[in-house]
Motif scaffolding. Structure first.
Motif, short mmCIF file in Angstrom:
data_model
loop_
_atom_site.label_atom_id
_atom_site.label_comp_id
_atom_site.label_asym_id
_atom_site.label_seq_id
_atom_site.Cartn_x
_atom_site.Cartn_y
_atom_site.Cartn_z
N LYS A 81 13.01 -11.03 2.40
CA LYS A 81 13.60 -12.29 2.85
C LYS A 81 14.08 -13.05 1.62
N VAL A 82 15.42 -13.26 1.55
CA VAL A 82 15.99 -13.90 0.37
C VAL A 82 16.90 -15.06 0.79
N PRO A 83 16.59 -16.29 0.37
CA PRO A 83 17.46 -17.43 0.70
C PRO A 83 18.85 -17.27 0.10
N PHE A 84 19.86 -17.75 0.83
CA PHE A 84 21.25 -17.67 0.40
C PHE A 84 21.83 -19.08 0.43
N GLU A 85 22.17 -19.59 -0.76
CA GLU A 85 22.72 -20.94 -0.87
C GLU A 85 23.88 -20.95 -1.86
N ASN A 86 24.93 -21.71 -1.53
CA ASN A 86 26.07 -21.86 -2.43
C ASN A 86 26.60 -20.52 -2.92
N ASN A 87 26.68 -19.58 -1.98
CA ASN A 87 27.24 -18.25 -2.23
C ASN A 87 26.45 -17.45 -3.27
N SER A 88 25.15 -17.73 -3.36
CA SER A 88 24.31 -16.97 -4.27
C SER A 88 22.91 -16.83 -3.67
N LEU A 89 22.17 -15.83 -4.16
CA LEU A 89 20.82 -15.59 -3.69
C LEU A 89 19.81 -16.34 -4.53
N LYS A 90 18.75 -16.83 -3.89
CA LYS A 90 17.67 -17.53 -4.58
C LYS A 90 16.52 -16.56 -4.77
N ASN A 91 16.64 -15.71 -5.80
CA ASN A 91 15.65 -14.66 -6.00
C ASN A 91 14.26 -15.21 -6.34
N ASP A 92 14.20 -16.42 -6.88
CA ASP A 92 12.90 -16.99 -7.20
C ASP A 92 12.10 -17.36 -5.95
N SER A 93 12.79 -17.35 -4.80
CA SER A 93 12.12 -17.66 -3.52
C SER A 93 12.01 -16.43 -2.62
N LEU A 94 12.24 -15.26 -3.19
CA LEU A 94 12.17 -14.02 -2.41
C LEU A 94 10.76 -13.79 -1.88
N LYS A 95 10.68 -13.37 -0.63
CA LYS A 95 9.40 -13.04 0.00
C LYS A 95 9.49 -11.64 0.61
N ILE A 96 8.35 -10.99 0.71
CA ILE A 96 8.28 -9.65 1.30
C ILE A 96 7.43 -9.69 2.56
N ILE A 97 7.99 -9.19 3.64
CA ILE A 97 7.30 -9.12 4.94
C ILE A 97 6.87 -7.67 5.14
#
Length: 292
Positions: free
Chosen positions: A115-131
């Motif tokens: 699960k990776v947040p997507f903001e301003n046409n870029s990924l927020k890898n520092d907030s990546l989570k694994i399900i």
């Protein structure tokens, strides 16, 4: 995944060639051949009216934004993770979900969804989570190449849950499971319903209360089935619309589908066998143009 399918296709297509009389069903809707960087496109997803794809197992962990009209790569989004066997891509409008749960042999115990947040046409890898999850019905993990019923390449996001549709090599069916993306510890996927497709499901899309499942047979036949959402989150209560899209020998190994108000996007991996082949491609079927 790809090499295994090619072997089967070569062996079985020889015996069914005379029955394959209508190859170019969706070939006329090809937008373009895809860049060599995405020979193994394994899923599609539309987020903020943008089209995204990715490569499957063993490739670099990144998502490609594609131009909807030309198929050209617009942007490359890198993921801080490992592409063990990425097979599905979906989103909830704010986050991408990447299904690292390819399981052709049925032996994996580390099924995961990024699960990776997507903001301003870029990924927020520092907030990546694994399900992490497992199928509670799977009680053994003996290698069963191309015969396990606990493989998967298709998922959607709906009503706050992730919905997975299995790729059942033996049963030629699909089972609908749901997963809660808010649970941090490993969870058991909840079995919802099953349907006999008679082909192996390779991707899914949801739009306007309809579920789209796409896949192929060992004879290289590519099919699409469209299910009405009879009840909230339930799809297999009514007979679906059934479409034959062509042969992988002319349209590629179809692995991706995404739908919006304009029509249906479909992607196919590069496919090659002694009997023929096709380059990696992106297709678009305008709304109302699907034909049985």
């Amino acid at each position: 995944m790809k090499k295994l399918f090619l072997i089967l296709a070569t062996l079985t297509f020889t015996f069914s060639f005379s029955q394959q009389t209508d190859f170019p069903k969706i070939r006329k809707y090809r937008i373009s051949y895809l860049n060599e960087k995405i020979q193994e496109t394994s899923g599609l997803s539309i987020l903020n009216e943008k089209l995204f794809t990715f490569n499957d197992s063993g490739n670099t962990p990144e998502i490609f934004e594609l131009d909807k009209t030309s198929g050209e790569i617009i942007n490359v989004l890198k993921i801080n993770g490992k592409n063990k066997d990425w097979e599905a891509l979906t989103n909830d409008g704010n986050n991408f979900y990447i299904g690292d749960f390819g399981n052709n042999s049925g032996t994996r115990r580390d099924l995961e969804i990024y699960k990776v947040p997507f903001e301003n046409n870029s990924l927020k890898n520092d907030s990546l989570k694994i399900i992490s999850f497992e199928y509670p019905e799977q009680t053994e993990f003996i290698p069963k190449n191309l015969s396990t019923d606990f493989d998967a390449e298709a998922m959607i996001y709906l009503n706050g849950k992730i919905h997975i549709f299995t790729k059942e090599w033996s049963a030629k069916s699909t089972t609908h499971y749901s997963i809660d993306p808010e649970i941090s510890e490993k969870q058991k996927a909840e079995k919802i319903e099953s349907f006999k497709t008679n082909f192996i499901v390779t991707d899914a899309s949801y739009f306007d209360k309809k579920l789209y499942l796409i896949g192929y047979t060992k004879k290289t036949e590519v099919f699409l089935e469209i299910f009405n959402e009879a009840e909230s989150g339930m799809f297999f209560k009514e007979k679906p619309e059934h479409y034959y899209l062509g042969s992988a020998l002319s349209i590629g190994q179809i692995e991706g589908i995404a739908v919006d108000e304009t029509g249906v996007y479909i992607s196919g991996e590069k496919f090659h066998s002694p009997l023929g082949g096709a380059k990696q491609s992106l297709y678009f079927i305008p709304k109302g143009k699907l034909k049985h």
